[in-house]
Write an enzyme that holds these catalytic residues in place. Structure first.
Site, PDB file in Angstrom:
ATOM      1  N   GLY A  60       0.824  -1.217   0.000  1.00 34.06           N
ATOM      2  CA  GLY A  60       0.000   0.000   0.000  1.00 34.06           C
ATOM      3  C   GLY A  60       0.851   1.256   0.000  1.00 34.06           C
ATOM      4  N   THR A 103       5.276  -6.989   3.880  1.00 32.31           N
ATOM      5  CA  THR A 103       4.978  -8.394   4.202  1.00 32.31           C
ATOM      6  C   THR A 103       4.816  -9.245   2.955  1.00 32.31           C
ATOM      7  OG1 THR A 103       3.874  -7.702   6.229  1.00 32.31           O
ATOM      8  CG2 THR A 103       3.373  -9.916   5.420  1.00 32.31           C
ATOM      9  N   CYS A 104       4.020  -8.781   1.993  1.00 32.82           N
ATOM     10  CA  CYS A 104       3.691  -9.613   0.833  1.00 32.82           C
ATOM     11  C   CYS A 104       4.954 -10.050   0.093  1.00 32.82           C
ATOM     12  CB  CYS A 104       2.757  -8.857  -0.102  1.00 32.82           C
ATOM     13  SG  CYS A 104       2.462  -9.717  -1.643  1.00 32.82           S
ATOM     14  N   CYS A 158       3.047 -13.410   0.759  1.00 30.11           N
ATOM     15  CA  CYS A 158       2.493 -14.009  -0.473  1.00 30.11           C
ATOM     16  C   CYS A 158       3.549 -14.536  -1.434  1.00 30.11           C
ATOM     17  CB  CYS A 158       1.674 -12.991  -1.246  1.00 30.11           C
ATOM     18  SG  CYS A 158       0.860 -11.726  -0.289  1.00 30.11           S
ATOM     19  N   LYS A 212       5.927 -17.362  -0.044  1.00 31.13           N
ATOM     20  CA  LYS A 212       5.021 -18.510   0.228  1.00 31.13           C
ATOM     21  C   LYS A 212       4.639 -19.232  -1.058  1.00 31.13           C
ATOM     22  CE  LYS A 212       1.074 -18.111  -0.458  1.00 31.13           C
ATOM     23  NZ  LYS A 212       0.096 -17.368   0.305  1.00 31.13           N
ATOM     24  N   ALA A 255       9.793   5.027  11.726  1.00 34.79           N
ATOM     25  CA  ALA A 255       9.261   6.382  11.912  1.00 34.79           C
ATOM     26  C   ALA A 255       7.977   6.278  12.718  1.00 34.79           C
ATOM     27  CB  ALA A 255       8.960   7.014  10.559  1.00 34.79           C
ATOM     28  N   TYR A 312      -5.629 -19.285   6.766  1.00 34.59           N
ATOM     29  CA  TYR A 312      -4.836 -19.228   5.531  1.00 34.59           C
ATOM     30  C   TYR A 312      -3.415 -19.760   5.734  1.00 34.59           C
ATOM     31  CZ  TYR A 312      -7.966 -15.753   3.246  1.00 34.59           C
ATOM     32  OH  TYR A 312      -8.998 -15.098   2.651  1.00 34.59           O
ATOM     33  N   GLU A 319      -1.835 -23.287   4.349  1.00 37.19           N
ATOM     34  CA  GLU A 319      -0.863 -23.188   3.246  1.00 37.19           C
ATOM     35  C   GLU A 319       0.464 -23.844   3.654  1.00 37.19           C
ATOM     36  OE1 GLU A 319      -2.633 -19.274   0.940  1.00 37.19           O
ATOM     37  OE2 GLU A 319      -0.896 -18.972   2.224  1.00 37.19           O
ATOM     38  N   ARG A 331     -12.447 -20.487   8.471  1.00 38.84           N
ATOM     39  CA  ARG A 331     -13.714 -19.840   8.803  1.00 38.84           C
ATOM     40  C   ARG A 331     -14.014 -18.751   7.769  1.00 38.84           C
ATOM     41  NH1 ARG A 331     -16.124 -19.796  13.733  1.00 38.84           N
ATOM     42  NH2 ARG A 331     -14.304 -20.521  14.877  1.00 38.84           N
ATOM     43  N   GLY A 377      -3.673 -15.567  13.167  1.00 36.54           N
ATOM     44  CA  GLY A 377      -4.156 -14.250  12.781  1.00 36.54           C
ATOM     45  C   GLY A 377      -3.082 -13.177  12.871  1.00 36.54           C
ATOM     46  N   ASP A 422      -3.339  -3.301   5.807  1.00 36.91           N
ATOM     47  CA  ASP A 422      -3.667  -4.148   6.962  1.00 36.91           C
ATOM     48  C   ASP A 422      -3.808  -3.370   8.262  1.00 36.91           C
ATOM     49  OD1 ASP A 422      -3.478  -6.216   5.181  1.00 36.91           O
ATOM     50  OD2 ASP A 422      -1.778  -7.220   6.143  1.00 36.91           O
ATOM     51  N   THR A 464      -3.230  -8.076  -0.064  1.00 39.10           N
ATOM     52  CA  THR A 464      -2.332  -7.167  -0.776  1.00 39.10           C
ATOM     53  C   THR A 464      -3.027  -6.322  -1.850  1.00 39.10           C
ATOM     54  OG1 THR A 464      -0.478  -8.603  -0.357  1.00 39.10           O
ATOM     55  CG2 THR A 464      -0.254  -7.107  -2.229  1.00 39.10           C
ATOM     56  N   ALA A 483      -8.070 -16.450  -2.372  1.00 37.94           N
ATOM     57  CA  ALA A 483      -7.674 -17.848  -2.576  1.00 37.94           C
ATOM     58  C   ALA A 483      -6.851 -18.307  -1.397  1.00 37.94           C
ATOM     59  CB  ALA A 483      -6.857 -17.978  -3.858  1.00 37.94           C
ATOM     60  N   HIS A 521     -12.878 -26.926 -23.981  1.00 38.34           N
ATOM     61  CA  HIS A 521     -12.734 -28.347 -23.685  1.00 38.34           C
ATOM     62  C   HIS A 521     -11.396 -28.897 -24.168  1.00 38.34           C
ATOM     63  CE1 HIS A 521     -14.205 -32.374 -22.887  1.00 38.34           C
ATOM     64  NE2 HIS A 521     -13.762 -32.750 -24.069  1.00 38.34           N
ATOM     65  N   GLU A 550     -14.150 -25.433 -17.689  1.00 43.13           N
ATOM     66  CA  GLU A 550     -15.406 -25.542 -18.439  1.00 43.13           C
ATOM     67  C   GLU A 550     -16.570 -25.923 -17.532  1.00 43.13           C
ATOM     68  OE1 GLU A 550     -15.730 -28.774 -21.364  1.00 43.13           O
ATOM     69  OE2 GLU A 550     -14.104 -29.809 -20.333  1.00 43.13           O
TER      70      GLU A 550
HETATM   71  P1  NDP Z   1      -6.624 -16.471   9.864  1.00 43.26           P
HETATM   72  O1  NDP Z   1      -7.499 -15.419  10.423  1.00 43.26           O
HETATM   73  O2  NDP Z   1      -6.827 -16.918   8.463  1.00 43.26           O
HETATM   74  O3  NDP Z   1      -6.755 -17.770  10.787  1.00 43.26           O
HETATM   75  C1  NDP Z   1      -6.497 -17.706  12.160  1.00 43.26           C
HETATM   76  C2  NDP Z   1      -6.616 -19.088  12.749  1.00 43.26           C
HETATM   77  O4  NDP Z   1      -6.145 -19.035  14.090  1.00 43.26           O
HETATM   78  C3  NDP Z   1      -8.029 -19.603  12.808  1.00 43.26           C
HETATM   79  O5  NDP Z   1      -8.016 -20.979  12.594  1.00 43.26           O
HETATM   80  C4  NDP Z   1      -8.480 -19.267  14.238  1.00 43.26           C
HETATM   81  O6  NDP Z   1      -9.340 -20.215  14.771  1.00 43.26           O
HETATM   82  C5  NDP Z   1      -7.176 -19.354  15.003  1.00 43.26           C
HETATM   83  N1  NDP Z   1      -7.071 -18.381  16.096  1.00 43.26           N
HETATM   84  C6  NDP Z   1      -7.361 -17.071  16.045  1.00 43.26           C
HETATM   85  N2  NDP Z   1      -7.097 -16.487  17.232  1.00 43.26           N
HETATM   86  C7  NDP Z   1      -6.633 -17.453  18.041  1.00 43.26           C
HETATM   87  C8  NDP Z   1      -6.196 -17.476  19.396  1.00 43.26           C
HETATM   88  N3  NDP Z   1      -6.194 -16.378  20.136  1.00 43.26           N
HETATM   89  N4  NDP Z   1      -5.787 -18.651  19.921  1.00 43.26           N
HETATM   90  C9  NDP Z   1      -5.793 -19.759  19.167  1.00 43.26           C
HETATM   91  N5  NDP Z   1      -6.200 -19.800  17.899  1.00 43.26           N
HETATM   92  C10 NDP Z   1      -6.608 -18.660  17.330  1.00 43.26           C
HETATM   93  O7  NDP Z   1      -5.133 -15.954  10.138  1.00 43.26           O
HETATM   94  P2  NDP Z   1      -3.740 -16.281   9.453  1.00 43.26           P
HETATM   95  O8  NDP Z   1      -2.742 -15.971  10.502  1.00 43.26           O
HETATM   96  O9  NDP Z   1      -3.730 -17.611   8.816  1.00 43.26           O
HETATM   97  O10 NDP Z   1      -3.645 -15.189   8.298  1.00 43.26           O
HETATM   98  C11 NDP Z   1      -3.750 -13.799   8.614  1.00 43.26           C
HETATM   99  C12 NDP Z   1      -4.300 -13.041   7.446  1.00 43.26           C
HETATM  100  O11 NDP Z   1      -3.330 -12.967   6.437  1.00 43.26           O
HETATM  101  C13 NDP Z   1      -5.501 -13.699   6.792  1.00 43.26           C
HETATM  102  O12 NDP Z   1      -6.698 -13.306   7.407  1.00 43.26           O
HETATM  103  C14 NDP Z   1      -5.424 -13.210   5.386  1.00 43.26           C
HETATM  104  O13 NDP Z   1      -6.124 -12.020   5.277  1.00 43.26           O
HETATM  105  C15 NDP Z   1      -3.943 -12.967   5.172  1.00 43.26           C
HETATM  106  N6  NDP Z   1      -3.373 -14.050   4.337  1.00 43.26           N
HETATM  107  C16 NDP Z   1      -3.867 -14.239   3.085  1.00 43.26           C
HETATM  108  C17 NDP Z   1      -3.356 -15.236   2.284  1.00 43.26           C
HETATM  109  C18 NDP Z   1      -3.926 -15.434   0.922  1.00 43.26           C
HETATM  110  O14 NDP Z   1      -4.586 -14.539   0.431  1.00 43.26           O
HETATM  111  N7  NDP Z   1      -3.748 -16.591   0.290  1.00 43.26           N
HETATM  112  C19 NDP Z   1      -2.290 -16.107   2.740  1.00 43.26           C
HETATM  113  C20 NDP Z   1      -1.859 -15.841   4.086  1.00 43.26           C
HETATM  114  C21 NDP Z   1      -2.393 -14.839   4.844  1.00 43.26           C
HETATM  115  P3  NDP Z   1     -10.948 -20.236  14.564  1.00 43.26           P
HETATM  116  O15 NDP Z   1     -11.222 -19.951  13.141  1.00 43.26           O
HETATM  117  O16 NDP Z   1     -11.310 -21.578  14.980  1.00 43.26           O
HETATM  118  O17 NDP Z   1     -11.484 -19.173  15.441  1.00 43.26           O
END
Ligand code: NDP
Length: 449
Positions: free
Chosen positions: A16, A42-43, A48, A51, A116, A179, A183, A206, A264, A305, A313, A343, A438, A443
């Site tokens: 960004g 980060t990306c 991304c 990864k 900064a 995610y 992954e 979720r 997260g 973010d 991203t 994705a 095809h 398709e």
């Molecule tokens: P996510 O939000 O995708 O998943 C977090 C996971 O951790 C969930 O399974 C959740 O459980 C669990 N969780 C959350 N808080 C706690 C806690 N306090 N204690 C224990 N477990 C917990 O986060 P990620 O870290 O995987 O990714 C962060 C963000 O990065 C994503 O939201 C996404 O936006 C971005 N990202 C995108 C990608 C892509 O576009 N392909 C790839 C990687 C990251 P539950 O669901 O059961 O509550």
């Protein structure tokens, strides 16, 4: 002469921040950016891009070991070397960092490679102590992995460290089922590690359509990944031999060489000095902004973010671009948050745009659902019977396609084109009118009846 040293000072040279800097400069603004780690954010540096390269690297395992023999190939002596893959990926990250730096240079954006913080509505303070004034400040510092509190959490790693492992871990425990967790579960599993995913709930990914996650879970399990549900980590113990013992809910402790926490990411607003401009933090430590990314302080904006709108991203890039057009281009504009495709590069990957079936039912009451459950042609010879699954969610009143949800090889590549159709408001009849290409998996999108 302006009363400020810069028209724009950007904090954070990620997706960004770099886009906003470049576009603001192209509109004639005098711009500087500060970055405390590496230009690219980060990306590019630890998200991304590296990864996805690891995902590509890990695909070879499946293709060499499972697919190649059925296509007549005998591969002798194939072996995997983690250090080679890791270092090739790191070199590509270096290349991209240089490319991003060149972009700033070519656009005459000054860069300060230090932290900064905000010292006032029009002032930033660098780590060196220097204060710089700017007519506008853009905060684009991103987010940071959240590590829940438990004894021994200091022995665990996050996605920040996972790209630099000195040796390939034979046993990996991953906390979370979002995610990043899924992954990396796919990457480590394909490359030969023994992987256990433990999550606090019984859900994976979720927010994604449940038919997709219901399809993904057994495939990942069949590939050898163990899932422990309702198993939050309470303690990680370091053993005398340096290995780790993970205590997670009920059940036996799990032995691991690496524990990856992927629970997260939280806006990186700690000690950023926002209070010096009267900005109060919102939910999850995010910076609250209006539709034009302006904070409660008229001279300070925030994108990406750190605002915790959509942590992706391409969204941060659009927000940065819209900010620069709004403030420096005489073209005030906000961005649309509907129909953002996403994705998960799990193995197989998931891709999705628009409303899930459950969301659509909430909004529209009744919806029509069309599905295709198919065996990808490439898998025909394989004894591993992994099936793909596509779903269209349609509004019966207008025939508009409200959502497209896919799991199967290359689904992210296919979904991007389908997302154009959903964004454009095309109907199921438009999909049906399109001649199939095809033979392809794509398709299926125009053959669901
Ligand atoms: P996510 O939000 O995708 O998943 C977090 C996971 O951790 C969930 O399974 C959740 O459980 C669990 N969780 C959350 N808080 C706690 C806690 N306090 N204690 C224990 N477990 C917990 O986060 P990620 O870290 O995987 O990714 C962060 C963000 O990065 C994503 O939201 C996404 O936006 C971005 N990202 C995108 C990608 C892509 O576009 N392909 C790839 C990687 C990251 P539950 O669901 O059961 O509550």
């Amino acid at each position: 002469m302006s009363e400020f040293e810069y028209d724009l000072f950007v904090i954070g040279a990620g997706s960004g921040g770099v886009r906003a800097s470049r576009i603001a400069a192209s509109h004639g603004a005098k711009v500087a950016v500060a970055e405390e780690f590496r230009i690219g954010g980060t990306c590019v540096i630890r998200g991304c891009v590296p990864k996805k390269l690891l995902v590509y690297g890990s695909h070879f395992a499946h293709e060499l070991l499972h697919d190649a023999p059925f296509y007549g190939w005998t591969i002798e002596g194939a072996k995997f070397d983690w250090a080679s893959l890791r270092d090739f990926v790191a070199r590509d990250v270096d290349r991209l960092e240089r490319a991003y730096t060149n972009t700033l240079d070519n656009n005459k954006v000054d860069h300060f490679l230090e932290r900064a913080i905000i010292a006032g509505p029009n002032t930033v303070r660098l780590a060196s102590g220097r204060e710089i004034s700017a007519k506008f400040i853009l905060v684009a510092v991103g987010a940071w992995p959240v590590v829940p509190e438990f004894e021994g959490s200091e022995h665990c790693i996050t996605s920040n460290e996972v790209f630099h492992l000195p040796t390939f871990p034979q046993r990996v425990v991953i906390q979370g089922a979002g995610y990043i967790a899924l992954e990396f579960a796919g990457i480590f599993n394909a490359l030969g590690a023994d992987v256990t995913v433990v999550n606090r709930s019984d859900k994976i990914l979720r927010g994604y359509d449940e038919d997709l996650t219901d399809r993904l879970l057994p495939i990942m399990q069949a590939r050898g990944i163990t899932f422990g549900f309702n198993r939050p980590i309470s303690r990680v113990e370091k053993q005398a031999d340096g290995s780790l013992l993970v205590h997670a809910g009920e059940g036996e402790p799990i032995a691991a060489d690496v524990v990856l926490v992927a629970t997260g990411r939280k806006p990186k607003t700690d000690a950023l000095g926002l209070e010096n401009a009267g900005i109060e933090l919102g939910h999850n430590g995010a910076i609250p902004v209006d539709d034009f990314s302006k904070t409660s302080c008229d001279s300070i904006y925030a994108v990406g973010d750190v605002t915790d709108r959509v942590q992706l991203t391409p969204v941060a890039i659009r927000e940065g671009h819209a900010f620069a057009d709004t403030v420096f281009g005489g073209n005030p504009r906000s961005i649309a948050y509907d129909h953002i495709p996403s994705a998960v590069f799990s193995q197989p990957p998931i891709a999705s745009v628009g409303l899930t079936e459950a969301q659509a039912r909430k909004v529209h009451g009744h919806v029509k659902v069309f599905t295709s459950d198919f065996r990808p042609m490439k898998n025909m010879f394989s004894p591993i019977a992994e099936r793909g699954y596509y779903k269209l969610v349609v509004d019966p009143a207008t025939d508009k396609v409200l959502g497209v949800h896919m799991i199967g090889p290359d689904s992210p590549e296919i979904l991007q084109a389908a997302a154009i159709a959903v964004k454009a408001g095309l109907t199921k009849a438009d999909f049906d009118d399109t001649v199939a290409l095809h033979p392809s998996m794509a398709e299926e999108l125009v053959l669901m009846r």
